[in-house]
Design an enzyme around this catalytic site. Structure first.
Site, PDB file in Angstrom:
ATOM      1  N   LYS A 163       0.605  -1.204  -0.052  1.00  0.00           N
ATOM      2  CA  LYS A 163      -0.259   0.328   0.044  1.00  0.00           C
ATOM      3  C   LYS A 163       0.660   1.356   0.306  1.00  0.00           C
ATOM      4  O   LYS A 163       2.317   1.500   0.349  1.00  0.00           O
ATOM      5  CB  LYS A 163      -1.004   0.099   1.433  1.00  0.00           C
ATOM      6  CG  LYS A 163      -1.901  -1.063   0.968  1.00  0.00           C
ATOM      7  CD  LYS A 163      -3.109  -1.282   1.895  1.00  0.00           C
ATOM      8  CE  LYS A 163      -4.518  -2.151   1.570  1.00  0.00           C
ATOM      9  NZ  LYS A 163      -5.716  -2.025   2.515  1.00  0.00           N
ATOM     10  N   ARG A 193      -3.529  -9.974   4.388  1.00  0.00           N
ATOM     11  CA  ARG A 193      -3.827 -10.706   3.688  1.00  0.00           C
ATOM     12  C   ARG A 193      -2.777  -9.728   2.356  1.00  0.00           C
ATOM     13  O   ARG A 193      -2.385  -8.298   2.087  1.00  0.00           O
ATOM     14  CB  ARG A 193      -4.991  -9.391   3.218  1.00  0.00           C
ATOM     15  CG  ARG A 193      -5.704  -9.609   2.058  1.00  0.00           C
ATOM     16  CD  ARG A 193      -6.655  -8.672   1.497  1.00  0.00           C
ATOM     17  NE  ARG A 193      -7.351  -8.308   0.383  1.00  0.00           N
ATOM     18  CZ  ARG A 193      -7.075  -7.926  -0.677  1.00  0.00           C
ATOM     19  NH1 ARG A 193      -5.701  -6.864  -0.137  1.00  0.00           N
ATOM     20  NH2 ARG A 193      -7.172  -7.346  -1.642  1.00  0.00           N
TER      21      ARG A 193
HETATM   22  N1  LIG Z   1     -10.137  -6.623   4.428  1.00  0.00           N
HETATM   23  C1  LIG Z   1      -9.392  -6.509   3.849  1.00  0.00           C
HETATM   24  N2  LIG Z   1      -9.506  -6.665   2.079  1.00  0.00           N
HETATM   25  C2  LIG Z   1      -9.031  -5.823   1.462  1.00  0.00           C
HETATM   26  N3  LIG Z   1      -9.962  -5.494   0.000  1.00  0.00           N
HETATM   27  C3  LIG Z   1      -8.896  -4.437  -0.396  1.00  0.00           C
HETATM   28  C4  LIG Z   1      -7.464  -3.831  -0.664  1.00  0.00           C
HETATM   29  C5  LIG Z   1      -7.335  -2.509  -1.329  1.00  0.00           C
HETATM   30  O1  LIG Z   1      -5.904  -3.641  -2.102  1.00  0.00           O
HETATM   31  P1  LIG Z   1      -5.875  -4.345  -3.069  1.00  0.00           P
HETATM   32  O2  LIG Z   1      -6.597  -3.319  -4.281  1.00  0.00           O
HETATM   33  O3  LIG Z   1      -4.062  -4.912  -3.280  1.00  0.00           O
HETATM   34  O4  LIG Z   1      -6.702  -5.510  -3.277  1.00  0.00           O
HETATM   35  N4  LIG Z   1      -7.516  -3.503   0.622  1.00  0.00           N
HETATM   36  C6  LIG Z   1      -7.773  -4.893   1.728  1.00  0.00           C
HETATM   37  C7  LIG Z   1      -8.232  -4.676   2.947  1.00  0.00           C
HETATM   38  O5  LIG Z   1      -6.723  -3.735   3.533  1.00  0.00           O
HETATM   39  N5  LIG Z   1      -8.298  -5.073   3.745  1.00  0.00           N
END
Ligand SMILES: Nc1nc2ncc(COP(=O)(O)O)nc2c(=O)[nH]1
Length: 288
Positions: A225, A264
């Protein structure tokens, strides 16, 4: 999916989207997405999060039908192969399609606030539900093409981000339980980067023991991020997403040491290794 594992789980990510910030477009092809899923499992992922709608700043909403059509085939292909999966969606209809396809966890970045039907779908399914914090999400329009609300101003600012995020997450828990969701199936997530500044993100990570102390499993989503890029900036240039894996693994180590349920991440192997180090460090090597 165990919510009481004796180690921090690693959740791999497959973004079946055209525009996710770090891997957009790479997994829109079904075969590529399924192959990537098997690769993440081979790297040691405990489960895989499949999303069909990017929520990055500047992204706009996709049609629910498009989102479901993106995620359901990937989920079915991997679930049929025995892969544990979560679906990353704010929409009840997409969650239903994902449940039919074999998903075992619902990951809702709106924490149940974007779709009034979601709590019922989750309660009926009996599946674990990840409630993430994103204060202005109630202003995210349901219609395709509408932009996402990521602006920190949209969040109205925080006086005490840890106390306020904690309180708002517990309010989301209350709403879920009122709708019939078993509290033992609820997972919390502070929503790093969702209408939050880098300082907010670091304050929440620093206070991870407090969040874990709320009494629910906690998921940490920091992988690649922007706030990591800002921390590692050189000559005013933020580190690009591809250069944030070591920082992500460091966060996985510290999250594991502080008792996070799961992290994640896009690169599973580095976080799996980091969590193994954290486990050996905390146990004095007893678990080898
Ligand atoms: N539970 C949860 N879900 C998420 N989904 C997408 C993203 C955005 O990141 P990406 O685009 O790398 O998926 N961040 C989160 C997060 O921090 N927590």
């Amino acid at each position: 999916m165990r919510l009481d594992a004796d180690r921090t789980l690693v959740m791999g990510v497959i973004n079946v989207t055209a525009d996710s910030f770090s891997d957009g477009g790479r997994y829109l092809d079904l075969d590529a997405a399924i192959a990537h899923g098997h690769d993440l499992i081979a790297q040691g992922a405990d489960l895989i999060d499949v999303g069909g709608e990017s929520t990055r700043p500047g992204a706009t909403r996709v049609d629910p039908e498009v989102e479901a059509a993106r995620v359901a085939p990937v989920i079915k292909g991997l679930a049929d192969a025995g892969v544990p999966l979560s679906v990353d969606t704010m929409r009840a209809a997409v969650a239903e399609a994902a449940i039919d396809a074999g998903v075992t966890v619902i990951n809702d970045v709106s924490g149940g606030r974007a779709d009034a039907d979601m709590a019922r779908v989750v309660a009926d399914s009996g599946l674990p539900w990840i409630l993430m914090h994103w204060r202005p999400v109630d202003r995210v329009a349901a219609r395709a093409g509408a932009p996402f609300t990521h602006g920190v101003d949209d969040a109205g600012g925080y006086r005490d981000v840890v106390a306020e995020v904690s309180g708002e997450l517990l309010a989301q828990v209350d709403s879920a339980v009122d709708a019939g969701v078993d509290p033992d199936r609820i997972i919390l997530d502070p929503g790093l980067g969702f209408a939050k500044t880098a300082d907010h993100n670091w304050a929440l990570l620093h206070a991870l023991p407090t969040l874990v102390g709320l009494g629910f499993p906690v998921l940490v989503g920091a992988s690649r991020k922007r706030f990591l890029g800002t921390l590692l900036a050189r000559d005013g240039q933020p580190r690009p997403p591809a250069g944030r894996e070591v920082a992500t693994a460091a966060i996985s180590t510290l999250a594991a040491a502080d008792g996070a349920w799961a992290v994640r991440v896009h690169d599973v192997a580095s976080s799996r290794d980091a969590i193994a180090v954290a486990g050996a460090w905390r146990s004095g090597g007893r678990r080898g």
